[in-house]
Design a protein around this motif. Structure first.
Motif, PDB file in Angstrom:
ATOM      1  N   THR A  67      -5.301   3.855   7.059  1.00  0.00           N
ATOM      2  CA  THR A  67      -4.843   3.565   5.787  1.00  0.00           C
ATOM      3  C   THR A  67      -3.854   4.520   5.321  1.00  0.00           C
ATOM      4  O   THR A  67      -2.718   4.137   4.422  1.00  0.00           O
ATOM      5  CB  THR A  67      -5.993   3.715   4.813  1.00  0.00           C
ATOM      6  N   LEU A  68      -3.678   5.737   5.886  1.00  0.00           N
ATOM      7  CA  LEU A  68      -2.464   6.661   5.407  1.00  0.00           C
ATOM      8  C   LEU A  68      -0.998   6.223   6.018  1.00  0.00           C
ATOM      9  O   LEU A  68      -0.135   6.394   5.498  1.00  0.00           O
ATOM     10  CB  LEU A  68      -2.882   8.047   5.974  1.00  0.00           C
ATOM     11  N   THR A  69      -1.250   5.747   7.189  1.00  0.00           N
ATOM     12  CA  THR A  69      -0.058   5.042   7.980  1.00  0.00           C
ATOM     13  C   THR A  69       0.309   4.014   7.154  1.00  0.00           C
ATOM     14  O   THR A  69       1.684   3.466   7.154  1.00  0.00           O
ATOM     15  CB  THR A  69      -0.546   4.580   9.442  1.00  0.00           C
ATOM     16  N   LEU A  70      -0.585   2.984   6.816  1.00  0.00           N
ATOM     17  CA  LEU A  70      -0.130   1.926   5.797  1.00  0.00           C
ATOM     18  C   LEU A  70       0.162   2.352   4.341  1.00  0.00           C
ATOM     19  O   LEU A  70       0.811   1.360   3.639  1.00  0.00           O
ATOM     20  CB  LEU A  70      -1.483   0.866   5.498  1.00  0.00           C
ATOM     21  N   GLY A  71       0.323   3.509   4.005  1.00  0.00           N
ATOM     22  CA  GLY A  71       0.772   3.949   2.733  1.00  0.00           C
ATOM     23  C   GLY A  71      -0.246   3.704   1.785  1.00  0.00           C
ATOM     24  O   GLY A  71       0.125   3.706   0.590  1.00  0.00           O
ATOM     25  N   ASP A  72      -1.542   3.267   2.109  1.00  0.00           N
ATOM     26  CA  ASP A  72      -2.678   3.109   1.179  1.00  0.00           C
ATOM     27  C   ASP A  72      -3.731   3.882   1.039  1.00  0.00           C
ATOM     28  O   ASP A  72      -4.843   3.438   1.486  1.00  0.00           O
ATOM     29  CB  ASP A  72      -2.639   1.645   1.136  1.00  0.00           C
ATOM     30  N   PRO A  73      -3.848   5.098   0.931  1.00  0.00           N
ATOM     31  CA  PRO A  73      -4.795   6.195   1.119  1.00  0.00           C
ATOM     32  C   PRO A  73      -6.058   5.936   0.101  1.00  0.00           C
ATOM     33  O   PRO A  73      -7.342   6.040   0.731  1.00  0.00           O
ATOM     34  CB  PRO A  73      -4.271   7.513   1.115  1.00  0.00           C
ATOM     35  N   PHE A  74      -5.760   5.765  -1.121  1.00  0.00           N
ATOM     36  CA  PHE A  74      -7.083   5.621  -2.154  1.00  0.00           C
ATOM     37  C   PHE A  74      -7.601   4.401  -2.100  1.00  0.00           C
ATOM     38  O   PHE A  74      -7.454   3.518  -2.876  1.00  0.00           O
ATOM     39  CB  PHE A  74      -6.205   5.911  -3.321  1.00  0.00           C
ATOM     40  N   GLN A  75      -8.355   3.949  -0.942  1.00  0.00           N
ATOM     41  CA  GLN A  75      -9.417   2.892  -0.987  1.00  0.00           C
ATOM     42  C   GLN A  75     -10.560   3.387  -1.134  1.00  0.00           C
ATOM     43  O   GLN A  75     -11.206   4.667  -0.668  1.00  0.00           O
ATOM     44  CB  GLN A  75      -9.268   2.106   0.387  1.00  0.00           C
TER      45      GLN A  75
END
Length: 201
Positions: free
Chosen positions: A118-126
């Motif tokens: 998710t960090l690689t996708l730029g969306d960590p706050f899941q």
């Protein structure tokens, strides 16, 4: 021929320098960032740890059938050594404990790989990352408690094989566990703020 426009020259130099410095810094999120490099390292470590855990599991199964007649192990307490018979329960306990240890860290690495994806996708706050971090903290606590209990049991049943852990030895693992749970709360708050922002928009 007139003098060059120093303000224009300064602005152009500032733009060039700023762009160069911006490119010099590594990104922490998104494709090609530090997170993506760490994700690759975690993938490699996960595969290696999975192979080691698989071999240990096969060894544990083989330990059920391996004949142990007249097999002794040498136990040293620092001054001299003594021999003790290698029993099947002792062998199963030892191999099983090591297998469970590596298996626990295998599950931890699996959760970390998903988080760094998710960090690689730029969306960590899941919300899933909150659950993953709590699971990592729980497994780390179980592994730490299991190692402490196993070493205490072995030190009593077979003196000289290993020394029991003291309270000071638990400070670093307990601190790491607390950090993981705090990070889980940080991610939970970030997910809540993102959800509120999406509802506002």
């Amino acid at each position: 021929m007139g003098l060059p426009d120093m303000a224009s020259f300064g602005n152009r130099a500032s733009r060039l320098t700023g762009g160069t410095l911006h490119k010099a810094y590594l990104r922490t999120l998104g494709p090609g960032s530090v997170s993506s490099l760490l994700k690759i390292a975690l993938d490699v470590a996960y595969v290696l740890l999975a192979l080691i855990t698989g071999v240990l599991l096969l060894l544990w199964v083989a330990s059920i059938f391996i004949p142990l007649d007249n097999i002794n192990v040498t136990v040293s307490d620092g001054s001299d050594g003594r021999q003790m018979p290698l029993t099947r329960p002792l062998l199963l306990f030892g191999v099983g404990a090591v297998t469970a240890y590596f298996g626990g860290f295998l599950v931890i690495l699996r959760g970390l790989r998903k988080i760094f994806r998710t960090l690689t996708l730029g969306d960590p706050f899941q919300p899933d990352n909150v659950r993953r971090l709590r699971q990592i903290g729980l497994i780390l606590a179980i592994v730490t408690g299991g190692v402490w209990a196993a070493q205490a049991a072995v030190s009593r049943l077979a003196p000289g094989v290993m020394e029991p852990q003291g309270v000071s030895d638990l400070l670093t693992p307990v601190f790491s566990i607390l950090v993981v749970f705090v990070l889980a709360e940080v991610f939970r708050e970030g997910a809540r703020l993102r959800r509120e922002s999406e509802l506002t928009i």
